[in-house]
Design a protein around this motif. Structure first.
Motif, short mmCIF file in Angstrom:
data_model
loop_
_atom_site.label_atom_id
_atom_site.label_comp_id
_atom_site.label_asym_id
_atom_site.label_seq_id
_atom_site.Cartn_x
_atom_site.Cartn_y
_atom_site.Cartn_z
N GLN A 27 12.38 50.05 -24.33
CA GLN A 27 11.64 51.31 -24.43
C GLN A 27 10.23 51.14 -23.87
OE1 GLN A 27 13.29 54.20 -25.97
NE2 GLN A 27 14.87 52.71 -25.42
N HIS A 28 9.74 52.18 -23.20
CA HIS A 28 8.36 52.17 -22.72
C HIS A 28 7.45 53.02 -23.60
CE1 HIS A 28 9.23 49.89 -19.11
NE2 HIS A 28 10.29 50.66 -18.92
N PHE A 29 8.03 53.88 -24.41
CA PHE A 29 7.26 54.73 -25.31
C PHE A 29 7.94 54.72 -26.67
CE2 PHE A 29 6.86 56.38 -21.01
CZ PHE A 29 5.49 56.38 -20.84
N GLY A 30 7.19 55.05 -27.71
CA GLY A 30 7.76 55.08 -29.04
C GLY A 30 6.89 55.90 -29.98
N TYR A 31 7.35 55.99 -31.23
CA TYR A 31 6.69 56.84 -32.23
C TYR A 31 6.03 56.04 -33.34
CZ TYR A 31 9.40 60.44 -29.87
OH TYR A 31 9.93 61.28 -28.91
N GLN A 32 6.15 54.72 -33.32
CA GLN A 32 5.55 53.91 -34.37
C GLN A 32 4.02 53.96 -34.23
OE1 GLN A 32 7.13 51.98 -36.88
NE2 GLN A 32 5.06 51.76 -37.68
N THR A 33 3.34 54.26 -35.31
CA THR A 33 1.87 54.26 -35.30
C THR A 33 1.34 53.19 -36.23
OG1 THR A 33 1.75 55.94 -37.03
CG2 THR A 33 1.72 56.72 -34.74
N VAL A 34 0.08 52.84 -36.04
CA VAL A 34 -0.59 51.88 -36.90
C VAL A 34 -1.96 52.45 -37.26
CG1 VAL A 34 0.59 49.88 -35.93
CG2 VAL A 34 -1.58 50.62 -34.94
N PRO A 35 -2.54 52.05 -38.40
CA PRO A 35 -3.88 52.53 -38.75
C PRO A 35 -4.88 52.19 -37.65
CG PRO A 35 -2.86 51.48 -40.64
CD PRO A 35 -1.97 51.20 -39.47
N GLY A 36 -5.68 53.17 -37.29
CA GLY A 36 -6.68 52.96 -36.26
C GLY A 36 -6.44 53.75 -34.99
N THR A 37 -5.23 54.29 -34.83
CA THR A 37 -4.92 55.13 -33.68
C THR A 37 -3.77 56.06 -34.04
OG1 THR A 37 -4.15 55.19 -31.38
CG2 THR A 37 -3.39 53.34 -32.72
N ARG A 38 -3.80 57.27 -33.50
CA ARG A 38 -2.70 58.20 -33.72
C ARG A 38 -1.66 58.08 -32.60
NH1 ARG A 38 -7.21 61.69 -35.22
NH2 ARG A 38 -7.22 61.95 -37.49
N ALA A 39 -1.93 57.23 -31.61
CA ALA A 39 -0.99 57.05 -30.50
C ALA A 39 0.22 56.26 -30.96
CB ALA A 39 -1.67 56.33 -29.35
N GLY A 40 1.40 56.70 -30.54
CA GLY A 40 2.63 56.00 -30.88
C GLY A 40 2.92 54.87 -29.91
N GLY A 41 3.79 53.98 -30.32
CA GLY A 41 4.21 52.86 -29.48
C GLY A 41 5.57 52.36 -29.91
N VAL A 42 6.06 51.38 -29.20
CA VAL A 42 7.34 50.75 -29.53
C VAL A 42 7.15 49.91 -30.80
CG1 VAL A 42 9.14 49.18 -28.74
CG2 VAL A 42 7.99 50.71 -27.10
N ALA A 43 8.02 50.10 -31.77
CA ALA A 43 7.90 49.37 -33.04
C ALA A 43 8.16 47.89 -32.82
CB ALA A 43 8.87 49.94 -34.07
N VAL A 44 7.29 47.07 -33.38
CA VAL A 44 7.43 45.62 -33.34
C VAL A 44 7.08 45.09 -34.73
CG1 VAL A 44 6.69 43.44 -32.30
CG2 VAL A 44 6.75 45.53 -30.91
N GLY A 45 8.05 44.48 -35.39
CA GLY A 45 7.77 43.80 -36.64
C GLY A 45 7.32 42.39 -36.34
N LEU A 46 6.08 42.05 -36.72
CA LEU A 46 5.51 40.75 -36.37
C LEU A 46 5.46 39.86 -37.60
CD1 LEU A 46 4.21 39.30 -33.89
CD2 LEU A 46 2.01 39.85 -34.93
N THR A 47 6.11 38.70 -37.51
CA THR A 47 6.16 37.76 -38.62
C THR A 47 5.51 36.44 -38.22
OG1 THR A 47 8.18 38.71 -39.56
CG2 THR A 47 7.68 36.43 -40.14
N PHE A 48 4.60 35.97 -39.06
CA PHE A 48 4.00 34.65 -38.90
C PHE A 48 4.84 33.66 -39.69
CE2 PHE A 48 0.76 37.64 -37.94
CZ PHE A 48 -0.20 37.02 -37.15
N ARG A 49 5.34 32.64 -39.03
CA ARG A 49 6.12 31.61 -39.70
C ARG A 49 5.21 30.51 -40.23
NH1 ARG A 49 10.89 29.57 -35.71
NH2 ARG A 49 12.13 31.48 -35.48
#
Length: 372
Positions: free
Chosen positions: A141-163
């Motif tokens: 995907q090049h576009f998505g609807y996932q947002t994060v605090p600090g911007t209302r722009a959507g993006g591709v969802a990425v769950g980031l895990t630190f091992r």
């Protein structure tokens, strides 16, 4: 000359990504290239591609990893603003979010269905992270609807895990104590927790220092000199300085923590005290972070698991799986799992990323007027 590069937004940062085969392998040559490309001798980075803020003057060099079980390596660069230098000592989780999407989009990691896992190694610190990239129907995907605090722009969802972000107990607590008094100059000591999880971080108990932990960005700007002194005082205690070295401003990361209070985010959203667990205000280099760096979020969450830390003192004792951080941009939820003996072996934050541009960056040759 010109260098191929890709501009990504990862979370609340922007980062230029370079393929290792396109840039110098020698660190000194690479630093000179980045300083020139970003216009980093200029405090507004006008004659270059730098964004002139700590969250937009970043770079990463990506390559296939030789390490078994790791897909890609990335070298993170925090490009100085007006300094003509690059900090190489830290990691950036927001840029790692962008690296995960980049690796999938550029075919460095094959798509594996609705979600594609990318295992990344940060070569600055040795940290290993996993990015779970949304690829619905096996399609990038090049576009998505996932947002994060600090911007209302959507993006591709990425769950980031630190091992294993904290390693061992000895690594988590470089001074061996969950909290201690730190004398900063001639002022009264302040209560701090110095932890290494995600990144080396020194967290100041805001109330004991006459602050709230929910300061505005403007008030945080006024506190930058004091917080830099806290950082520089803590650095040798955390083993981050060799004898004779001058302290830098990349590590340890430094900030305030305090109890939850009602506040309004930088986007004008009202947050209630019941909506989160601990207030956090961090610096990014020498400026207030507009949200929170993910490595700092990991450190705060890890400190929350420790009896006696300044974070668990605010929350009323060691925290559970989730810790909600009240940042200037809004609430960031951090999840600690596989916790053994107080150490989280997996720390996850939900993020979003988007590739913004593929470009050729024109870089002045050595000896040209622009490079002088």
């Amino acid at each position: 000359m010109h260098i191929p590069a890709t501009l990504v937004r990862g979370g609340t940062s922007k980062c230029w990504l370079f393929n290792q085969v396109e840039v110098p392998a020698d660190r000194g040559d690479l630093e000179r290239l980045l300083v020139s490309a970003y216009g980093a001798t200029d405090p507004v980075e006008l004659d270059g591609v730098g964004g002139a803020t700590p969250t937009t003057s970043k770079a990463a060099v990506v390559s296939a990893s030789p390490q078994p079980g790791v897909d890609v390596d990335y070298l993170f660069a925090q490009v100085g603003i007006g300094t003509g230098s690059v900090e190489w000592t830290s990691n950036c989780g927001n840029c790692a979010t962008g690296v995960a999407l980049y690796a999938v989009t550029k075919g460095m990691v094959p798509v594996t269905g609705d979600r594609t896992r990318v295992v990344m190694r940060n070569t600055n610190t040795g940290a290993v992270l996993e990015g779970i990239v949304d690829t619905p129907g096996g399609v990038v995907q090049h576009f998505g609807y996932q947002t994060v605090p600090g911007t209302r722009a959507g993006g591709v969802a990425v769950g980031l895990t630190f091992r294993d972000p904290a390693g061992t107990t000895a690594s988590l607590l470089p001074t061996g104590r969950a909290a201690q008094d730190l004398r900063v100059g001639a002022a009264e000591p302040v209560r701090v927790s110095m932890v290494t999880a995600g990144a080396p971080v020194v967290l100041v108990d805001a109330a004991g220092a006459g602050r709230t932990g929910a300061e505005s960005l403007e008030r945080m700007s006024a506190d930058v000199p004091w917080l830099r002194t806290v950082r520089h005082t803590a650095a040798p205690l955390m083993g981050l300085l060799r004898p004779g070295e001058e302290p830098g401003d990349a590590v340890p990361k430094v900030g305030l923590v305090g109890p939850p209070v009602p506040y309004t985010t930088t986007l004008g959203e009202a947050i209630g005290a019941e909506d989160y667990d601990v207030s956090v205000r961090m610096l990014s280099m020498n400026a207030p972070h507009p949200a929170i760096g993910l490595t700092s979020a990991v450190a705060v969450a890890a400190a929350g698991l420790l009896e006696g830390s300044v974070v668990s003192g605010i929350t009323g004792g060691p925290t559970d799986e989730w810790l909600r951080l009240g940042t200037p941009a809004g609430v960031v939820a951090v999840r600690c799992t596989d916790v053994r003996d107080g150490l989280p072996h997996r720390v996850t934050v939900q993020r979003a990323a988007r590739l913004l541009a593929d470009a050729r960056i024109y870089v002045p040759e050595a000896g040209s007027p622009q490079a002088a």
